[in-house]
Write a protein that holds these residues in place. Structure first.
Motif, PDB file in Angstrom:
ATOM      1  N   GLY A  66       0.906  -1.191  -0.004  1.00 31.91           N
ATOM      2  CA  GLY A  66       0.006   0.016  -0.086  1.00 31.91           C
ATOM      3  C   GLY A  66       0.888   1.239  -0.053  1.00 31.91           C
ATOM      4  N   TYR A  67       1.822   1.408  -0.615  1.00 30.91           N
ATOM      5  CA  TYR A  67       2.594   2.515  -0.876  1.00 30.91           C
ATOM      6  C   TYR A  67       1.624   3.521  -1.572  1.00 30.91           C
ATOM      7  CZ  TYR A  67       7.056   0.482   0.976  1.00 30.91           C
ATOM      8  OH  TYR A  67       7.810  -0.276   1.627  1.00 30.91           O
ATOM      9  N   LYS A  68       2.076   4.679  -1.484  1.00 27.65           N
ATOM     10  CA  LYS A  68       1.238   6.045  -2.038  1.00 27.65           C
ATOM     11  C   LYS A  68       2.016   6.150  -3.377  1.00 27.65           C
ATOM     12  CE  LYS A  68      -0.855   7.999   1.860  1.00 27.65           C
ATOM     13  NZ  LYS A  68      -1.071   9.308   2.693  1.00 27.65           N
ATOM     14  N   MET A  69       1.426   6.268  -4.502  1.00 25.77           N
ATOM     15  CA  MET A  69       1.990   6.565  -5.545  1.00 25.77           C
ATOM     16  C   MET A  69       1.581   8.025  -6.232  1.00 25.77           C
ATOM     17  SD  MET A  69       3.397   3.825  -6.619  1.00 25.77           S
ATOM     18  CE  MET A  69       3.687   2.191  -6.419  1.00 25.77           C
ATOM     19  N   PRO A  70       2.584   8.724  -6.944  1.00 25.09           N
ATOM     20  CA  PRO A  70       3.991   8.560  -7.492  1.00 25.09           C
ATOM     21  C   PRO A  70       4.842   8.409  -6.134  1.00 25.09           C
ATOM     22  CG  PRO A  70       3.519  10.591  -7.869  1.00 25.09           C
ATOM     23  CD  PRO A  70       2.052  10.271  -7.347  1.00 25.09           C
ATOM     24  N   MET A  71       5.752   7.560  -6.344  1.00 27.99           N
ATOM     25  CA  MET A  71       6.777   7.655  -4.896  1.00 27.99           C
ATOM     26  C   MET A  71       8.236   7.400  -5.692  1.00 27.99           C
ATOM     27  SD  MET A  71       6.287   3.589  -3.784  1.00 27.99           S
ATOM     28  CE  MET A  71       8.055   3.433  -3.006  1.00 27.99           C
ATOM     29  N   THR A  72       9.302   7.747  -4.733  1.00 24.74           N
ATOM     30  CA  THR A  72      10.756   7.434  -5.005  1.00 24.74           C
ATOM     31  C   THR A  72      10.866   5.850  -5.098  1.00 24.74           C
ATOM     32  OG1 THR A  72      11.301   9.436  -3.761  1.00 24.74           O
ATOM     33  CG2 THR A  72      12.965   7.787  -4.193  1.00 24.74           C
ATOM     34  N   MET A  73      11.715   5.508  -6.091  1.00 18.55           N
ATOM     35  CA  MET A  73      11.965   4.107  -6.185  1.00 18.55           C
ATOM     36  C   MET A  73      12.565   3.529  -5.145  1.00 18.55           C
ATOM     37  SD  MET A  73      11.254   1.683  -8.242  1.00 18.55           S
ATOM     38  CE  MET A  73      11.719  -0.398  -8.520  1.00 18.55           C
ATOM     39  N   LEU A  74      11.933   2.289  -4.522  1.00 21.79           N
ATOM     40  CA  LEU A  74      12.756   1.653  -3.303  1.00 21.79           C
ATOM     41  C   LEU A  74      14.114   1.220  -3.587  1.00 21.79           C
ATOM     42  CD1 LEU A  74       9.602  -0.609  -2.251  1.00 21.79           C
ATOM     43  CD2 LEU A  74      10.339   1.634  -1.383  1.00 21.79           C
ATOM     44  N   GLY A  75      14.672   1.143  -2.495  1.00 20.27           N
ATOM     45  CA  GLY A  75      16.250   0.677  -2.766  1.00 20.27           C
ATOM     46  C   GLY A  75      16.786   1.175  -1.455  1.00 20.27           C
ATOM     47  N   SER A  76      17.824   0.198  -1.015  1.00 21.67           N
ATOM     48  CA  SER A  76      18.856   0.599  -0.320  1.00 21.67           C
ATOM     49  C   SER A  76      20.186   1.096  -0.687  1.00 21.67           C
ATOM     50  CB  SER A  76      19.118  -0.479   0.725  1.00 21.67           C
ATOM     51  OG  SER A  76      19.735  -1.519   0.132  1.00 21.67           O
ATOM     52  N   GLN A  77      20.857   1.885   0.203  1.00 20.76           N
ATOM     53  CA  GLN A  77      22.074   2.364  -0.038  1.00 20.76           C
ATOM     54  C   GLN A  77      23.165   2.368   0.942  1.00 20.76           C
ATOM     55  OE1 GLN A  77      22.125   7.145   0.268  1.00 20.76           O
ATOM     56  NE2 GLN A  77      20.324   6.419  -1.232  1.00 20.76           N
ATOM     57  N   VAL A  78      24.457   2.452   0.437  1.00 23.62           N
ATOM     58  CA  VAL A  78      25.288   2.696   1.471  1.00 23.62           C
ATOM     59  C   VAL A  78      25.945   4.045   0.940  1.00 23.62           C
ATOM     60  CG1 VAL A  78      27.870   2.251   2.477  1.00 23.62           C
ATOM     61  CG2 VAL A  78      26.166   0.400   1.525  1.00 23.62           C
ATOM     62  N   ALA A  79      25.811   5.105   2.251  1.00 21.17           N
ATOM     63  CA  ALA A  79      26.137   6.321   1.664  1.00 21.17           C
ATOM     64  C   ALA A  79      26.945   6.952   2.714  1.00 21.17           C
ATOM     65  CB  ALA A  79      24.915   7.235   1.849  1.00 21.17           C
ATOM     66  N   GLN A  80      27.574   8.160   2.415  1.00 18.35           N
ATOM     67  CA  GLN A  80      28.490   9.001   3.286  1.00 18.35           C
ATOM     68  C   GLN A  80      27.727  10.001   3.870  1.00 18.35           C
ATOM     69  OE1 GLN A  80      32.077  10.800   1.594  1.00 18.35           O
ATOM     70  NE2 GLN A  80      32.993  10.431   3.501  1.00 18.35           N
ATOM     71  N   VAL A  81      27.747  10.356   4.993  1.00 18.82           N
ATOM     72  CA  VAL A  81      27.077  11.744   5.919  1.00 18.82           C
ATOM     73  C   VAL A  81      27.952  12.873   5.262  1.00 18.82           C
ATOM     74  CG1 VAL A  81      26.529  12.727   7.699  1.00 18.82           C
ATOM     75  CG2 VAL A  81      26.405  10.133   7.617  1.00 18.82           C
ATOM     76  N   LEU A  82      27.561  13.797   4.659  1.00 16.90           N
ATOM     77  CA  LEU A  82      28.074  14.930   4.330  1.00 16.90           C
ATOM     78  C   LEU A  82      27.951  15.879   5.390  1.00 16.90           C
ATOM     79  CD1 LEU A  82      27.157  15.248   0.370  1.00 16.90           C
ATOM     80  CD2 LEU A  82      29.202  14.022   1.361  1.00 16.90           C
ATOM     81  N   GLU A  83      26.837  16.078   5.888  1.00 14.70           N
ATOM     82  CA  GLU A  83      26.762  17.354   6.813  1.00 14.70           C
ATOM     83  C   GLU A  83      25.564  16.608   8.056  1.00 14.70           C
ATOM     84  OE1 GLU A  83      24.616  21.717   7.079  1.00 14.70           O
ATOM     85  OE2 GLU A  83      25.639  20.964   5.148  1.00 14.70           O
ATOM     86  N   SER A  84      25.932  16.893   9.066  1.00 11.91           N
ATOM     87  CA  SER A  84      25.007  16.227  10.261  1.00 11.91           C
ATOM     88  C   SER A  84      24.679  17.120  11.303  1.00 11.91           C
ATOM     89  CB  SER A  84      25.536  14.837  10.642  1.00 11.91           C
ATOM     90  OG  SER A  84      24.923  14.248  11.753  1.00 11.91           O
ATOM     91  N   LYS A  85      23.518  17.193  11.967  1.00 14.84           N
ATOM     92  CA  LYS A  85      23.092  17.509  13.348  1.00 14.84           C
ATOM     93  C   LYS A  85      22.727  16.546  14.168  1.00 14.84           C
ATOM     94  CE  LYS A  85      21.411  22.153  11.003  1.00 14.84           C
ATOM     95  NZ  LYS A  85      20.313  22.918  10.874  1.00 14.84           N
ATOM     96  N   ASN A  86      23.270  15.299  13.931  1.00 17.39           N
ATOM     97  CA  ASN A  86      22.830  14.119  14.899  1.00 17.39           C
ATOM     98  C   ASN A  86      24.275  13.719  15.133  1.00 17.39           C
ATOM     99  OD1 ASN A  86      22.102  11.584  15.722  1.00 17.39           O
ATOM    100  ND2 ASN A  86      20.284  11.946  14.927  1.00 17.39           N
ATOM    101  N   ALA A  87      24.446  13.400  16.365  1.00 16.90           N
ATOM    102  CA  ALA A  87      25.597  13.079  16.983  1.00 16.90           C
ATOM    103  C   ALA A  87      25.797  11.640  16.837  1.00 16.90           C
ATOM    104  CB  ALA A  87      25.878  13.278  18.496  1.00 16.90           C
TER     105      ALA A  87
END
Length: 247
Positions: A19-40
């Motif tokens: 029951g995802y709502k359309m339109p939506m961003t295509m599903l998928g996981s990723q390994v990503a680098q944090v560029l900027e953060s406000k969370n310790a």
């Protein structure tokens, strides 16, 4: 900012099933680098595994719920710190052997099928991310392993490079007959990634007290109308089979 994206079969069926709502961003996981953060917990320069979909850059609140997660028991995981890997090991493995596909293969086979040394294990979708690992784990457990895949090249890869005992090319004819030849003592465990006629052919070769782990149904992900298959109840009862699905 992602370094690696996953492209998984479940992305085709998940939006429809849960029951995802359309339109939506295509599903998928990723390994990503944090560029900027406000969370310790997620400092800049660190890496995360996130189900933020196919995005070049994502702005994420780790405590929020996004439409790419889903709802209830089917919800995909929130953002998590990436495990630190030994030097020289690609972080892409966090989306494969060391990630969701690896966990799926390991727990689906060992907890649901519970293979014993000397038994025969059949896995469909055997050349995929999950199937290749299922076969190798089963070999480590001392089982005879038969993989089902499409095409001679994939079948040769399973046998010659991954150590499967036999491979069945489902494109070459009757799967039921081919599995009987590859598993002359019958099938004790079946790890099902595909469903459909292929799985029916395997199940017809199951031994008494056989176990079936249902991981996927790839053959039907593109179906636009219901498809009828032979009833499984007679053989399930007669051979006292156990079939269990899992996410």
């Amino acid at each position: 900012k992602p370094e690696f994206w996953s492209v998984d079969p479940y992305a085709r069926i998940y939006p429809i099933s849960f029951g995802y709502k359309m339109p939506m961003t295509m599903l998928g996981s990723q390994v990503a680098q944090v560029l900027e953060s406000k969370n310790a917990k997620f400092p800049a320069g660190s890496h995360v595994v996130a189900y933020t979909g196919w995005r070049d850059v994502a702005v994420v609140d780790p405590d929020a719920i996004y439409d790419t997660y889903g709802k209830g028991h089917s919800a995909l995981p929130k953002v998590a710190p990436a495990f630190k890997l030994p030097e020289g090991v690609s972080r892409s493995l966090l989306l494969g052997t060391l990630g969701m596909p690896g966990n799926t293969a390991y727990f689906g086979l060992l907890e649901l099928c519970n293979p014993k040394k000397g038994e025969t294990v059949v896995v469909s979708g055997a050349a995929g991310a999950v199937g290749t690992l299922v076969g190798q784990i089963a070999k480590l457990k001392g089982c005879r392993v038969v993989g089902i895949a499409g095409g001679e090249e994939k079948c040769q890869h399973l046998v010659n490079e991954l150590g499967f005992d036999a491979a069945v090319d489902y494109k070459k004819g009757n799967v039921k007959t081919a599995v009987r030849r590859a598993a002359p003592k019958g099938v004790d465990c079946y790890f099902d990634n595909v469903g459909g006629d292929i799985s029916n052919g395997v199940i017809m070769n199951m031994n008494m007290y056989g176990r079936i782990a249902v991981c996927g149904a790839i053959t039907g992900y593109n179906d636009t109308k219901p498809v009828l298959y032979p009833a499984l109840q007679p053989i399930m009862v007669a051979f006292q089979l156990k079939m269990e699905g899992f996410l």
